[in-house]
Design a protein around this motif. Structure first.
Motif, short mmCIF file in Angstrom:
data_model
loop_
_atom_site.label_atom_id
_atom_site.label_comp_id
_atom_site.label_asym_id
_atom_site.label_seq_id
_atom_site.Cartn_x
_atom_site.Cartn_y
_atom_site.Cartn_z
N ILE A 106 0.97 -1.07 0.27
CA ILE A 106 0.94 0.05 -0.08
C ILE A 106 0.68 1.45 0.62
N VAL A 107 0.61 2.14 -1.16
CA VAL A 107 1.52 2.92 -1.40
C VAL A 107 1.17 3.87 -0.88
N PRO A 108 1.14 5.60 0.18
CA PRO A 108 0.18 6.10 0.51
C PRO A 108 -0.19 7.31 -0.73
N PRO A 109 -0.85 7.48 -1.42
CA PRO A 109 -1.21 9.15 -2.15
C PRO A 109 -0.26 9.94 -1.73
N VAL A 110 0.95 10.44 -2.55
CA VAL A 110 1.80 11.53 -3.10
C VAL A 110 0.90 12.96 -3.11
N ARG A 111 1.25 13.82 -2.05
CA ARG A 111 0.94 15.02 -2.13
C ARG A 111 1.87 15.94 -3.28
N SER A 112 1.00 17.11 -3.79
CA SER A 112 2.76 17.65 -4.70
C SER A 112 1.59 19.01 -5.19
N VAL A 113 2.62 19.76 -5.00
CA VAL A 113 2.16 20.95 -5.27
C VAL A 113 2.95 22.23 -6.26
N THR A 114 2.41 23.02 -6.96
CA THR A 114 3.12 22.87 -8.59
C THR A 114 3.05 24.24 -8.37
N VAL A 115 4.34 24.83 -8.69
CA VAL A 115 4.97 26.13 -8.60
C VAL A 115 5.47 26.42 -10.30
N HIS A 116 5.03 27.77 -10.59
CA HIS A 116 4.93 28.26 -12.12
C HIS A 116 6.30 29.16 -11.29
N THR A 117 6.84 29.55 -11.72
CA THR A 117 8.34 30.84 -11.68
C THR A 117 8.94 31.36 -12.26
N THR A 118 10.10 31.58 -12.40
CA THR A 118 11.08 32.40 -13.15
C THR A 118 12.47 31.79 -12.37
N VAL A 119 12.85 31.58 -13.05
CA VAL A 119 14.80 31.50 -11.81
C VAL A 119 15.84 32.14 -13.76
N ALA A 120 16.93 32.98 -13.17
CA ALA A 120 17.96 33.85 -13.88
C ALA A 120 18.24 32.47 -14.66
N SER A 121 18.54 31.24 -14.41
CA SER A 121 19.57 30.46 -15.01
C SER A 121 18.54 28.58 -14.83
N LEU A 122 19.26 27.72 -15.45
CA LEU A 122 18.69 26.29 -14.89
C LEU A 122 19.64 26.24 -14.42
N ARG A 123 20.73 26.47 -13.60
CA ARG A 123 21.21 26.03 -12.79
C ARG A 123 20.43 25.38 -11.22
N LEU A 124 21.10 23.80 -10.98
CA LEU A 124 20.66 23.50 -9.64
C LEU A 124 20.38 24.65 -8.40
N ASP A 125 21.53 25.54 -8.20
CA ASP A 125 20.67 26.20 -6.79
C ASP A 125 19.93 27.11 -7.43
N ASN A 126 20.04 27.76 -8.23
CA ASN A 126 18.57 28.73 -8.95
C ASN A 126 17.49 27.81 -8.34
N ILE A 127 17.69 25.80 -9.31
CA ILE A 127 16.43 25.51 -8.75
C ILE A 127 15.74 25.08 -7.29
N LEU A 128 17.09 25.04 -7.01
CA LEU A 128 16.80 24.23 -5.47
C LEU A 128 16.03 25.85 -4.52
N SER A 129 16.61 27.07 -4.74
CA SER A 129 16.42 28.12 -4.16
C SER A 129 14.12 28.25 -4.43
N SER A 130 14.82 28.13 -5.77
CA SER A 130 13.22 28.13 -6.42
C SER A 130 11.58 27.24 -5.44
N GLY A 131 12.62 25.86 -5.60
CA GLY A 131 11.25 24.78 -5.37
C GLY A 131 11.32 24.85 -3.86
N PHE A 132 12.52 24.62 -3.37
CA PHE A 132 12.25 24.75 -1.44
C PHE A 132 12.21 26.14 -0.88
N GLY A 133 12.40 27.11 -1.83
CA GLY A 133 11.67 28.65 -1.40
C GLY A 133 13.28 28.71 -0.17
N ILE A 134 14.28 28.49 -0.64
CA ILE A 134 15.81 28.67 0.24
C ILE A 134 16.85 29.78 -0.78
#
Length: 270
Positions: free
Chosen positions: A177-205
């Protein structure tokens, strides 16, 4: 290239720069691969955490071992997985490597049990973490994925988490039994597709914290540990930050008037 000579297919130079724990994981995988290749049956490692998986994925990416290598945790997106070594004429489904222990509270009510409660009580029985996979917690109990070798011991000895009495029954991996996965969709802009930019926008850090997490080995991209904060990610990539969650880059769009990149991120949690 794997030669079948019985020698390691990881160079001495590679081993010299690895930590002892990583060398142990590599040696263990190497032994399982050799058994599968020479004896013709399916073998598997104990459960691997995200860092151990990354070590093996990087080491095995360019190796021809003579067997199929599959990371398998019982269900899609499992965090803890085994490495199964499968000869060419067999299928992973033919191996009964994993099973499910369904744990339920004997009495209803009381404080809900957490992942930590279940894991702590298993550890209290002397069961090493490498013998257990994901623990999928529900309100009324949990499904615990374990190596089949340890299932009978747990069935006979696991009856309490803290002061809460438990009942345990064994199920096939197909009954998980796999519990349902909750998800939140985030529409945003980033300066570039660098990993640290994606982490910053996705996790709010901040980007500083995102970069520190990468350098600390806490971040993986498509299940392989990231080494540099400035690596580029693309559409479809899965980014995981330990103890924070997962983000998938579901869409990369055009650029804004300020020359920023439009992205859509899906953030997952349970």
């Amino acid at each position: 290239m794997w030669t079948g000579s019985g020698k390691s297919f990881w160079s001495d130079a590679s081993r010299n720069i690895m930590k002892k724990e990583e060398q142990l994981i590599l040696a263990q995988a190497e032994d399982k691969i050799e058994q599968s290749r020479t004896r013709g049956y399916i073998t598997w490692t104990p459960f691997l955490d995200s860092h151990q998986q990354s070590v093996l994925r990087k080491a095995l990416a360019r190796e021809d071992t003579g067997v199929s290598l599959e990371f398998y945790g019982g269900y899609d997106d499992a965090e803890r997985v085994i490495l199964a070594c499968v000869p060419p004429y067999l299928q992973l489904e033919e191996a009964e490597s994993l099973t499910v222990l369904r744990v339920s509270r004997v009495k209803s009510g009381g404080k809900p049990l957490t992942h930590r409660d279940y894991l702590g009580s298993l550890t209290g029985l002397g069961i090493r973490r490498e013998m257990t996979g994901d623990i999928l917690v529900r309100e009324d109990g949990a499904d615990i994925i374990v190596l089949r070798d340890i299932a009978e011991f747990i069935l006979n000895n696991y009856n309490k988490a803290g002061k809460t009495e438990l009942s345990v029954e064994q199920k096939s991996i197909g009954e998980l039994i796999v519990p349902p996965v909750r998800s939140v969709t985030v529409h945003t802009t980033v300066a570039s597709l660098r990993l640290d930019n994606i982490l910053s926008s996705g996790f709010g850090i901040s980007r500083t914290k995102a970069g520190a997490a990468v350098r600390a080995g806490l971040v993986s991209v498509n299940h392989t540990e990231a080494e540099k904060p400035d690596m580029n990610v693309g559409e479809g990539d899965l980014v995981t930050m330990r103890k924070s969650g997962r983000i998938r880059v579901t869409q990369v769009g055009g650029r804004s008037r300020k020359d920023r990149v439009y992205v859509t991120l899906e953030k997952y949690g349970r």
